[in-house]
Design an enzyme around this catalytic site. Structure first.
Site, PDB file in Angstrom:
ATOM      1  N   LYS A  16       0.821  -1.219   0.000  1.00 42.54           N
ATOM      2  CA  LYS A  16       0.000   0.000   0.000  1.00 42.54           C
ATOM      3  C   LYS A  16       0.850   1.262   0.000  1.00 42.54           C
ATOM      4  O   LYS A  16       0.549   2.219  -0.710  1.00 42.54           O
ATOM      5  CB  LYS A  16      -0.934   0.017   1.220  1.00 42.54           C
ATOM      6  CG  LYS A  16      -1.931  -1.110   1.281  1.00 42.54           C
ATOM      7  CD  LYS A  16      -2.935  -0.927   2.408  1.00 42.54           C
ATOM      8  CE  LYS A  16      -2.299  -0.844   3.793  1.00 42.54           C
ATOM      9  NZ  LYS A  16      -1.580  -2.094   4.159  1.00 42.54           N
ATOM     10  N   ARG A  92      -9.766   1.206   9.682  1.00 47.82           N
ATOM     11  CA  ARG A  92      -9.237  -0.072  10.160  1.00 47.82           C
ATOM     12  C   ARG A  92     -10.339  -1.003  10.670  1.00 47.82           C
ATOM     13  O   ARG A  92     -10.067  -2.153  10.980  1.00 47.82           O
ATOM     14  CB  ARG A  92      -8.205   0.153  11.269  1.00 47.82           C
ATOM     15  CG  ARG A  92      -6.929   0.819  10.788  1.00 47.82           C
ATOM     16  CD  ARG A  92      -5.903   0.887  11.890  1.00 47.82           C
ATOM     17  NE  ARG A  92      -4.690   1.560  11.464  1.00 47.82           N
ATOM     18  CZ  ARG A  92      -3.672   0.967  10.863  1.00 47.82           C
ATOM     19  NH1 ARG A  92      -3.737  -0.328  10.620  1.00 47.82           N
ATOM     20  NH2 ARG A  92      -2.598   1.634  10.516  1.00 47.82           N
ATOM     21  N   ARG A 126      12.169  -8.591   5.718  1.00 47.46           N
ATOM     22  CA  ARG A 126      12.554  -7.177   5.775  1.00 47.46           C
ATOM     23  C   ARG A 126      13.706  -6.986   6.759  1.00 47.46           C
ATOM     24  O   ARG A 126      13.731  -7.565   7.838  1.00 47.46           O
ATOM     25  CB  ARG A 126      11.354  -6.331   6.191  1.00 47.46           C
ATOM     26  CG  ARG A 126      11.638  -4.839   6.217  1.00 47.46           C
ATOM     27  CD  ARG A 126      10.357  -4.026   6.228  1.00 47.46           C
ATOM     28  NE  ARG A 126       9.432  -4.415   7.297  1.00 47.46           N
ATOM     29  CZ  ARG A 126       8.225  -3.881   7.427  1.00 47.46           C
ATOM     30  NH1 ARG A 126       7.781  -3.003   6.545  1.00 47.46           N
ATOM     31  NH2 ARG A 126       7.444  -4.258   8.440  1.00 47.46           N
ATOM     32  N   ARG A 159      13.468  -6.171  12.684  1.00 46.85           N
ATOM     33  CA  ARG A 159      12.687  -5.557  13.755  1.00 46.85           C
ATOM     34  C   ARG A 159      11.911  -6.624  14.503  1.00 46.85           C
ATOM     35  O   ARG A 159      11.531  -7.649  13.942  1.00 46.85           O
ATOM     36  CB  ARG A 159      11.706  -4.524  13.179  1.00 46.85           C
ATOM     37  CG  ARG A 159      12.369  -3.357  12.497  1.00 46.85           C
ATOM     38  CD  ARG A 159      11.383  -2.273  12.134  1.00 46.85           C
ATOM     39  NE  ARG A 159      10.037  -2.775  11.809  1.00 46.85           N
ATOM     40  CZ  ARG A 159       9.073  -2.018  11.289  1.00 46.85           C
ATOM     41  NH1 ARG A 159       9.296  -0.751  11.041  1.00 46.85           N
ATOM     42  NH2 ARG A 159       7.890  -2.526  11.011  1.00 46.85           N
ATOM     43  N   ARG A 170      -0.050  -9.999  13.506  1.00 43.64           N
ATOM     44  CA  ARG A 170      -0.518  -8.790  12.828  1.00 43.64           C
ATOM     45  C   ARG A 170      -1.521  -9.132  11.735  1.00 43.64           C
ATOM     46  O   ARG A 170      -2.533  -8.434  11.547  1.00 43.64           O
ATOM     47  CB  ARG A 170       0.658  -8.018  12.236  1.00 43.64           C
ATOM     48  CG  ARG A 170       1.500  -7.297  13.282  1.00 43.64           C
ATOM     49  CD  ARG A 170       2.891  -6.963  12.768  1.00 43.64           C
ATOM     50  NE  ARG A 170       2.870  -6.076  11.625  1.00 43.64           N
ATOM     51  CZ  ARG A 170       3.937  -5.864  10.845  1.00 43.64           C
ATOM     52  NH1 ARG A 170       5.066  -6.511  11.085  1.00 43.64           N
ATOM     53  NH2 ARG A 170       3.870  -5.028   9.843  1.00 43.64           N
TER      54      ARG A 170
END
Length: 216
Positions: A16, A92, A126, A159, A170
């Site tokens: 996004k 959301r 990532r 992270r 998530r």
């Protein structure tokens, strides 16, 4: 078309952010995210809302979640100041979607579809520079030297919220709260599902075609 009003939806890792930047640059509209809107309006007077604090800044500095009512008011303010926009990261949940309907009319609603396992691969791969914050991916955009930032030579780290357990959590949260928002918009005449597993350029081609078709 001029100044389209675009909503982009999709799970974490769907792309996004990347495509929102393309939309903002190509169509000359504002890229509005809840985080940016909060930072831009952190001193907004919300004392009439019967909330714990009188400004969003106080919630942010205390490390507390900003209530939905405050987020709604801030997004409404940001949209009212924008001459066309791409809205990313809001709504959301269904309650926020209903609030959004009272704020503006949407021309195009883009939903980026990516399989769960592809999202896990993208997010767990990532890596971020511990010094300068530059972003990499072990598969899609690796550094020249493994574990070393091209920009500053700092160490690349994963992270905490990019480990597999956190990523799957998530995605569970997204499925529970935000996936119903996508279903809510499926009957909108400007709704377009986009195959987010294509290359970024292919995804962008489909997005541009969708906007050109549905925006006035």
């Amino acid at each position: 078309m001029s100044n389209p009003r675009i909503l982009i939806l999709g799970p974490p890792g769907a792309g996004k952010g990347t495509q929102s930047v393309n939309l903002a640059d190509t169509y000359g509209v504002e890229h509005i995210t809840t985080g940016d809107a909060l930072r831009a309006n952190k001193d907004m007077d919300i004392s009439d809302m019967d909330t714990e604090y009188d400004t969003p800044r106080e919630y942010m500095e205390a490390g507390d979640l900003v209530p939905d009512a405050v987020v709604n008011a801030i997004v409404d303010e940001a949209l009212s100041q924008a001459d066309g926009f791409v809205l990313d990261g809001y709504p959301r949940n269904l309650e926020q979607a209903e609030e959004l309907e009272g704020m503006t009319d949407l021309d195009v609603i883009l939903s980026l579809d990516v399989s769960r396992e592809e999202l896990v691969d993208r997010l767990t791969g990532r890596r971020v520079c511990d010094d300068c914050g530059a972003n990499y991916h072990v598969e899609f955009s690796p550094p020249e030297a493994e574990g070393v930032c091209d920009e500053c030579g700092g160490d690349l780290i994963q992270r905490e919220d990019d480990n597999e357990e956190s990523v799957r959590n998530r995605l569970d949260v997204f499925d529970e709260n935000t996936a119903p928002v996508i279903a809510h918009y499926e009957d909108h005449e400007g709704f377009v599902a986009i195959d987010g597993e294509q290359t970024p350029d292919e995804v962008w081609d489909d997005i541009e075609n969708a906007v050109d078709e549905h925006a006035e």
